[in-house]
Design a protein around this motif. Structure first.
Motif, PDB file in Angstrom:
ATOM      1  N   GLY A  10       0.800  -1.220   0.000  1.00 32.56           N
ATOM      2  CA  GLY A  10       0.000   0.000   0.000  1.00 32.56           C
ATOM      3  C   GLY A  10       0.829   1.264   0.000  1.00 32.56           C
TER       4      GLY A  10
ATOM      5  N   ARG B 135       1.387   3.601  -2.112  1.00 33.57           N
ATOM      6  CA  ARG B 135       0.801   4.835  -2.647  1.00 33.57           C
ATOM      7  C   ARG B 135      -0.150   5.504  -1.667  1.00 33.57           C
ATOM      8  N   LEU B 136      -0.549   4.798  -0.620  1.00 29.30           N
ATOM      9  CA  LEU B 136      -1.436   5.377   0.378  1.00 29.30           C
ATOM     10  C   LEU B 136      -0.712   5.747   1.668  1.00 29.30           C
ATOM     11  N   GLN B 137       0.607   5.703   1.654  1.00 25.34           N
ATOM     12  CA  GLN B 137       1.341   6.112   2.854  1.00 25.34           C
ATOM     13  C   GLN B 137       1.131   7.603   3.079  1.00 25.34           C
TER      14      GLN B 137
ATOM     15  N   VAL C 239      -8.229   0.064   4.984  1.00 27.73           N
ATOM     16  CA  VAL C 239      -8.434   1.515   4.894  1.00 27.73           C
ATOM     17  C   VAL C 239      -9.919   1.752   4.654  1.00 27.73           C
TER      18      VAL C 239
ATOM     19  N   ILE D 200      -1.001   6.606   5.540  1.00 27.49           N
ATOM     20  CA  ILE D 200      -2.149   5.874   6.081  1.00 27.49           C
ATOM     21  C   ILE D 200      -1.807   4.401   6.282  1.00 27.49           C
ATOM     22  N   THR D 201      -1.072   3.804   5.348  1.00 33.88           N
ATOM     23  CA  THR D 201      -0.807   2.370   5.388  1.00 33.88           C
ATOM     24  C   THR D 201       0.445   1.989   6.183  1.00 33.88           C
TER      25      THR D 201
ATOM     26  N   LYS E  77      -3.740  -1.752   3.383  1.00 31.75           N
ATOM     27  CA  LYS E  77      -4.662  -1.090   2.456  1.00 31.75           C
ATOM     28  C   LYS E  77      -6.067  -1.689   2.465  1.00 31.75           C
TER      29      LYS E  77
END
Length: 80
Positions: free
Chosen positions: A12, A14-16, A27, A18-19, A24
């Protein structure tokens, strides 16, 4: 029996950030996890069992699977 594979083992990136602490699939978008949304779609398609592969933070996804609150049965494929 209809089965499907849910690919849930990625990092995940690309969602750091958050991940960094949450995989992911867990989320939330509009109050529901991505995994819940995928499982609901599978149930609507007639799938009875979802094989979910896990790796990064897999224990968190496994805890959700063990809770068993889904319309589709989950089997974990641990790729760690």
């Amino acid at each position: 029996m209809m089965r499907a594979m849910v690919l849930a083992a990625g990092f995940g990136k690309r969602l750091q950030p958050i991940t960094l602490e949450k995989p992911k699939p867990l989320v939330e978008v509009a109050g529901r996890t991505l995994l819940d949304r995928a499982l609901d779609q599978l149930a609507r398609a007639g799938i009875e069992t979802a094989i979910v592969n896990v790796h990064y933070l897999g224990e968190k996804i496994m805890a959700v699977a063990e809770a068993g609150h889904h319309r589709v049965a989950m089997t974990i494929s641990d790729e760690r």
